[in-house]
Design a protein around this motif. Structure first.
Motif, PDB file in Angstrom:
ATOM      1  N   UNK A  42      59.732  50.682 103.345  1.00 14.49           N
ATOM      2  CA  UNK A  42      60.554  49.548 102.896  1.00 14.49           C
ATOM      3  C   UNK A  42      59.697  48.469 102.246  1.00 14.49           C
ATOM      4  N   UNK A  43      58.539  48.217 102.813  1.00 13.57           N
ATOM      5  CA  UNK A  43      57.667  47.175 102.270  1.00 13.57           C
ATOM      6  C   UNK A  43      57.076  47.555 100.910  1.00 13.57           C
ATOM      7  N   UNK A  44      57.117  48.837 100.548  1.00 19.23           N
ATOM      8  CA  UNK A  44      56.675  49.255  99.220  1.00 19.23           C
ATOM      9  C   UNK A  44      57.692  48.921  98.139  1.00 19.23           C
ATOM     10  N   UNK A  45      58.918  48.633  98.541  1.00 20.45           N
ATOM     11  CA  UNK A  45      59.984  48.294  97.591  1.00 20.45           C
ATOM     12  C   UNK A  45      59.939  46.792  97.313  1.00 20.45           C
ATOM     13  N   UNK A  46      59.895  46.417  96.037  1.00 20.38           N
ATOM     14  CA  UNK A  46      59.782  44.997  95.669  1.00 20.38           C
ATOM     15  C   UNK A  46      61.052  44.207  95.996  1.00 20.38           C
ATOM     16  N   UNK A  47      62.168  44.885  96.196  1.00 26.98           N
ATOM     17  CA  UNK A  47      63.422  44.194  96.527  1.00 26.98           C
ATOM     18  C   UNK A  47      63.504  43.803  97.993  1.00 26.98           C
ATOM     19  N   UNK A  48      62.612  44.346  98.815  1.00 27.25           N
ATOM     20  CA  UNK A  48      62.592  44.067 100.251  1.00 27.25           C
ATOM     21  C   UNK A  48      61.640  42.901 100.525  1.00 27.25           C
ATOM     22  N   UNK A  49      62.174  41.824 101.073  1.00 33.14           N
ATOM     23  CA  UNK A  49      61.347  40.654 101.386  1.00 33.14           C
ATOM     24  C   UNK A  49      60.681  40.777 102.755  1.00 33.14           C
ATOM     25  N   UNK A  50      61.386  41.402 103.692  1.00 36.08           N
ATOM     26  CA  UNK A  50      60.857  41.539 105.052  1.00 36.08           C
ATOM     27  C   UNK A  50      61.352  42.838 105.645  1.00 36.08           C
ATOM     28  N   UNK A  51      60.483  43.518 106.361  1.00 34.08           N
ATOM     29  CA  UNK A  51      60.846  44.709 107.125  1.00 34.08           C
ATOM     30  C   UNK A  51      59.940  44.769 108.346  1.00 34.08           C
ATOM     31  N   UNK A  52      60.543  44.874 109.491  1.00 32.22           N
ATOM     32  CA  UNK A  52      59.789  44.971 110.728  1.00 32.22           C
ATOM     33  C   UNK A  52      60.603  45.720 111.769  1.00 32.22           C
ATOM     34  N   UNK A  53      59.937  46.263 112.752  1.00 31.57           N
ATOM     35  CA  UNK A  53      60.655  46.968 113.807  1.00 31.57           C
ATOM     36  C   UNK A  53      60.027  46.642 115.155  1.00 31.57           C
ATOM     37  N   UNK A  66      70.291  43.843  96.294  1.00 34.23           N
ATOM     38  CA  UNK A  66      70.786  45.030  96.992  1.00 34.23           C
ATOM     39  C   UNK A  66      71.002  44.648  98.458  1.00 34.23           C
ATOM     40  N   UNK A  67      71.943  45.297  99.115  1.00 39.01           N
ATOM     41  CA  UNK A  67      72.201  44.990 100.525  1.00 39.01           C
ATOM     42  C   UNK A  67      71.166  45.692 101.400  1.00 39.01           C
ATOM     43  N   UNK A  68      70.960  45.202 102.610  1.00 37.71           N
ATOM     44  CA  UNK A  68      70.026  45.881 103.523  1.00 37.71           C
ATOM     45  C   UNK A  68      70.419  47.341 103.794  1.00 37.71           C
ATOM     46  N   UNK A  69      71.696  47.611 103.919  1.00 40.62           N
ATOM     47  CA  UNK A  69      72.150  48.993 104.159  1.00 40.62           C
ATOM     48  C   UNK A  69      71.785  49.900 102.993  1.00 40.62           C
ATOM     49  N   UNK A  70      71.965  49.398 101.772  1.00 36.67           N
ATOM     50  CA  UNK A  70      71.647  50.205 100.593  1.00 36.67           C
ATOM     51  C   UNK A  70      70.155  50.504 100.503  1.00 36.67           C
ATOM     52  N   UNK A  71      69.337  49.508 100.752  1.00 29.87           N
ATOM     53  CA  UNK A  71      67.890  49.713 100.618  1.00 29.87           C
ATOM     54  C   UNK A  71      67.366  50.650 101.710  1.00 29.87           C
ATOM     55  N   UNK A  72      67.934  50.586 102.909  1.00 33.38           N
ATOM     56  CA  UNK A  72      67.520  51.504 103.976  1.00 33.38           C
ATOM     57  C   UNK A  72      67.961  52.923 103.630  1.00 33.38           C
ATOM     58  N   UNK A  73      69.148  53.079 103.087  1.00 34.25           N
ATOM     59  CA  UNK A  73      69.627  54.400 102.676  1.00 34.25           C
ATOM     60  C   UNK A  73      68.742  54.984 101.577  1.00 34.25           C
ATOM     61  N   UNK A  74      68.413  54.170 100.569  1.00 39.50           N
ATOM     62  CA  UNK A  74      67.549  54.625  99.485  1.00 39.50           C
ATOM     63  C   UNK A  74      66.157  54.983  99.998  1.00 39.50           C
ATOM     64  N   UNK A  75      65.659  54.193 100.941  1.00 35.18           N
ATOM     65  CA  UNK A  75      64.344  54.456 101.512  1.00 35.18           C
ATOM     66  C   UNK A  75      64.342  55.767 102.282  1.00 35.18           C
ATOM     67  N   UNK A  76      65.385  56.024 103.046  1.00 32.13           N
ATOM     68  CA  UNK A  76      65.475  57.287 103.795  1.00 32.13           C
ATOM     69  C   UNK A  76      65.521  58.476 102.841  1.00 32.13           C
ATOM     70  N   UNK A  77      66.278  58.350 101.745  1.00 33.29           N
ATOM     71  CA  UNK A  77      66.341  59.438 100.762  1.00 33.29           C
ATOM     72  C   UNK A  77      64.975  59.652 100.119  1.00 33.29           C
ATOM     73  N   UNK A  78      64.266  58.567  99.814  1.00 33.51           N
ATOM     74  CA  UNK A  78      62.930  58.665  99.235  1.00 33.51           C
ATOM     75  C   UNK A  78      61.962  59.349 100.201  1.00 33.51           C
ATOM     76  N   UNK A  79      62.049  58.998 101.475  1.00 37.30           N
ATOM     77  CA  UNK A  79      61.177  59.616 102.476  1.00 37.30           C
ATOM     78  C   UNK A  79      61.469  61.108 102.622  1.00 37.30           C
ATOM     79  N   UNK A  80      62.748  61.477 102.578  1.00 35.69           N
ATOM     80  CA  UNK A  80      63.101  62.893 102.673  1.00 35.69           C
ATOM     81  C   UNK A  80      62.523  63.677 101.498  1.00 35.69           C
TER      82      UNK A  80
END
Length: 141
Positions: free
Chosen positions: A50-61, A81-95
């Motif tokens: 998520x932090x590699x995406x420029x649209x994400x300002x903060x990501x932590x767990x 983009x919404x947080x749900x969309x960016x997490x979905x896109x990130x999961x697809x990218x990781x897959x």
């Protein structure tokens, strides 16, 4: 002991959702994702991607407690983009990346089976350590 049964760490209970999303009311364009039956492995991987995406300002767990098999992922975006969309896109990218790594891994191991490979080739492509003097798993220099 206090530890739960092993199957409880990865098998979803009846009616249990894998992901729960709660919008953050105090921070704009932010949400918290509760991901059940997962641990640091997936949490750290998602956070880093998520932090590699420029649209994400903060990501932590965080994992609130080691005996409870879930983690919370907090994401804030720039609003494009919404947080749900960016997490979905990130999961697809990781897959896609994991599928690529798997294909490369399988391709490398098929090269070992090709004729002409050295007889003392080990399973990882290196010289088999049992062929060294004395059958040691290390080499004395």
């Amino acid at each position: 002991m206090n530890a739960p049964n092993r199957f409880e760490l990865f098998v979803l209970d009846e009616g249990e959702k894998l992901v729960e999303i709660s919008e953050d009311t105090k921070i704009p364009n932010a949400a918290t994702f509760k991901i059940v039956k997962e641990d640091h492995t997936l949490g750290n991987l998602l956070r880093a991607e998520l932090l590699n995406d420029s649209r994400c300002l903060f990501a932590g767990y965080k994992v609130p407690h080691p005996l409870h098999p879930y983690f919370q992922l907090k994401v804030q975006t720039d609003g494009s983009v919404t947080p749900s969309q960016i997490v979905t896109e990130t999961c697809q990218s990781l897959l896609e990346k994991l599928a690529s790594v798997e294909a490369k891994f399988k391709r490398e191991f098929t090269f070992v089976d090709v004729d002409g490979a050295p007889k003392d080739m080990g399973p990882y492509g290196a010289v088999d350590p049992t062929s060294w003097e004395g059958g040691k798993d290390y080499l004395d220099l």
